[in-house]
Design an enzyme around this catalytic site. Sequence first.
Site, PDB file in Angstrom:
ATOM      1  N   GLU A   1     -11.714  -8.731  19.533  1.00  0.00           N
ATOM      2  CA  GLU A   1     -10.357  -8.242  19.872  1.00  0.00           C
ATOM      3  C   GLU A   1     -10.158  -6.616  19.786  1.00  0.00           C
ATOM      4  O   GLU A   1     -10.536  -6.426  18.523  1.00  0.00           O
ATOM      5  CB  GLU A   1      -9.044  -9.014  19.073  1.00  0.00           C
ATOM      6  CG  GLU A   1      -7.856  -9.032  19.908  1.00  0.00           C
ATOM      7  CD  GLU A   1      -6.554  -9.626  19.047  1.00  0.00           C
ATOM      8  OE1 GLU A   1      -5.619  -9.392  19.347  1.00  0.00           O
ATOM      9  OE2 GLU A   1      -6.931 -10.364  18.049  1.00  0.00           O
TER      10      GLU A   1
ATOM     11  N   HIS B  12      -1.246  -4.796   7.845  1.00  0.00           N
ATOM     12  CA  HIS B  12      -1.367  -3.573   6.931  1.00  0.00           C
ATOM     13  C   HIS B  12      -2.167  -4.056   5.595  1.00  0.00           C
ATOM     14  O   HIS B  12      -2.471  -5.197   5.324  1.00  0.00           O
ATOM     15  CB  HIS B  12      -0.343  -2.967   6.880  1.00  0.00           C
ATOM     16  CG  HIS B  12       0.103  -2.389   8.064  1.00  0.00           C
ATOM     17  ND1 HIS B  12       0.342  -0.904   8.103  1.00  0.00           N
ATOM     18  CD2 HIS B  12       0.502  -2.880   9.331  1.00  0.00           C
ATOM     19  CE1 HIS B  12       1.045  -0.812   9.655  1.00  0.00           C
ATOM     20  NE2 HIS B  12       0.945  -1.891  10.258  1.00  0.00           N
TER      21      HIS B  12
HETATM   22  C1  LIG Z   1       1.891   5.189  12.065  1.00  0.00           C
HETATM   23  C2  LIG Z   1       2.911   4.146  11.993  1.00  0.00           C
HETATM   24  N1  LIG Z   1       4.166   4.178  11.783  1.00  0.00           N
HETATM   25  C3  LIG Z   1       5.292   3.357  11.835  1.00  0.00           C
HETATM   26  C4  LIG Z   1       4.905   2.017  11.916  1.00  0.00           C
HETATM   27  C5  LIG Z   1       6.187   1.070  11.959  1.00  0.00           C
HETATM   28  O1  LIG Z   1       5.926  -0.069  10.849  1.00  0.00           O
HETATM   29  P1  LIG Z   1       6.471  -1.372  11.223  1.00  0.00           P
HETATM   30  O2  LIG Z   1       5.427  -1.965  12.018  1.00  0.00           O
HETATM   31  O3  LIG Z   1       6.251  -2.193   9.914  1.00  0.00           O
HETATM   32  O4  LIG Z   1       7.748  -1.239  11.926  1.00  0.00           O
HETATM   33  C6  LIG Z   1       3.484   1.679  12.178  1.00  0.00           C
HETATM   34  C7  LIG Z   1       3.291   0.215  12.404  1.00  0.00           C
HETATM   35  O5  LIG Z   1       2.272  -0.224  12.403  1.00  0.00           O
HETATM   36  C8  LIG Z   1       2.690   2.568  12.176  1.00  0.00           C
HETATM   37  O6  LIG Z   1       1.551   2.194  12.358  1.00  0.00           O
END
Ligand SMILES: Cc1ncc(COP(=O)(O)O)c(C=O)c1O
Length: 426
Positions: free
Chosen positions: A362, A220
């Site tokens: 990828e 992220h």
């Molecule tokens: C839109 C969205 N919500 C929730 C999450 C969950 O986050 P995490 O992977 O940190 O648990 C993600 C993960 O990429 C996401 O893209």
Amino acid sequence: MSETRGIRRQIKDLIREYYSGTKSKTKFVPGRTKLPLVVPSYDWQEVCDAIDCLLDGQVTMGERVKQFESIFADYIGTRFATMVNSGSSANLLALSVLTNPLLENPMKPGDEVITPAVTWATTVFPIINCGLVPVLVDVDLETFNMNTEEIRKAITDKTRAIMPVHLLGNPCEMDTIMDIATRYDLYVIEDACEAHGAEFGGRRVGSFGDFATFSFFFSHHLSTIEGGIVLTDSEELAGLAKSLRTFGWVRDLTDKDRIAQQYESIDPRYLFVNIGYNFRPTEMQGAFGIQQIKKLDRFIQIRQENAEFWTESLRRHGNYLLLHTERENTKHVWFACPVTVKADAPFTRKELVDFLEKKGVETRPIMSGNFDEQPAMRLFPYRKVGDLPNSRFIMRNSFFFGNHPGIASEERQAIVDYFSEFMRRY
Ligand SMILES: Cc1ncc(COP(=O)(O)O)c(C=O)c1O
């Protein structure tokens, strides 16, 4: 003491030296060099600070987490922040607070939460975990975000909340969503897990709803490797979030002394007035966050420049490909670069993706695709509005390739060249 201080300095000097050595990239070979979805965005600063935590023995949630919470809340523009161990936990925590019996007007089992059909699994699962019913609505092909007309169609007398997702860093139409929420008296939980720094109408996403959640997972915009945060402007919601993050005990509550007086026979350090989880992050994650947020705007700028380059360059294939653009009045932060193969294209997504993958690029489907089609959804009650045609289409025709701050200019160009090479056949 001074000896260990000297050793510590040596360790840090070596780490710095190590990282400056990694800056000289291996030569890029078109068609050979892998272009991964993500590379580490952390550097010597994060590693040195995490090592300080370890060497100081300050490893469990403490001052660094608190400091990062305050900086991140300021950055987004909210009053309160509760850092947790993932974005998934952040969503579960926010919904757990909004269904908590100690809240004045909690959601009840069977109440409905409107959310997009195209999102990540742990937007939807926490709704179910909290005894609520997800209502999946279709998204727009141009943004992959919830269509606001579909939200209106989804509303019944059971609707209690909207959970918009700013997918891939593209802000949802927050003015319309907030108007609908006000009109029908609904909670809004913004899933901004992929949208750090994105803006709608000059205001950062994550500052509109009752709650907002962010993920700090490895890929992220801001990463603590694993991690997440829950933001709110409400002192009541923030207090409950802090308590539920840590077993439901009262230690983190501002009025803990008043509560403790009511239960004199219980040690106030181990007083539980609520149910809860253990969603605590570590101090190393706090340390990462403090360093990463200093770099966030630069990271976002690189992602934006990459995306601008790709969308401009790939526009020549616009008869076959649908590309996203930044909409007026928004700041898009481009978690990735999404591509949709149009229905009448003379090739399939699979053919294009296979070609790119062979070249070393990828790729990934758009998060969990159309969640209505995921087998997990057969296990629990949920609703959907209509047949979700766009979500179905995205599941079959869209994909993304990586966009991250580590992409060099020749790599950026190579992706465009690979698309051109593929398109020459048509
Ligand atoms: C839109 C969205 N919500 C929730 C999450 C969950 O986050 P995490 O992977 O940190 O648990 C993600 C993960 O990429 C996401 O893209």
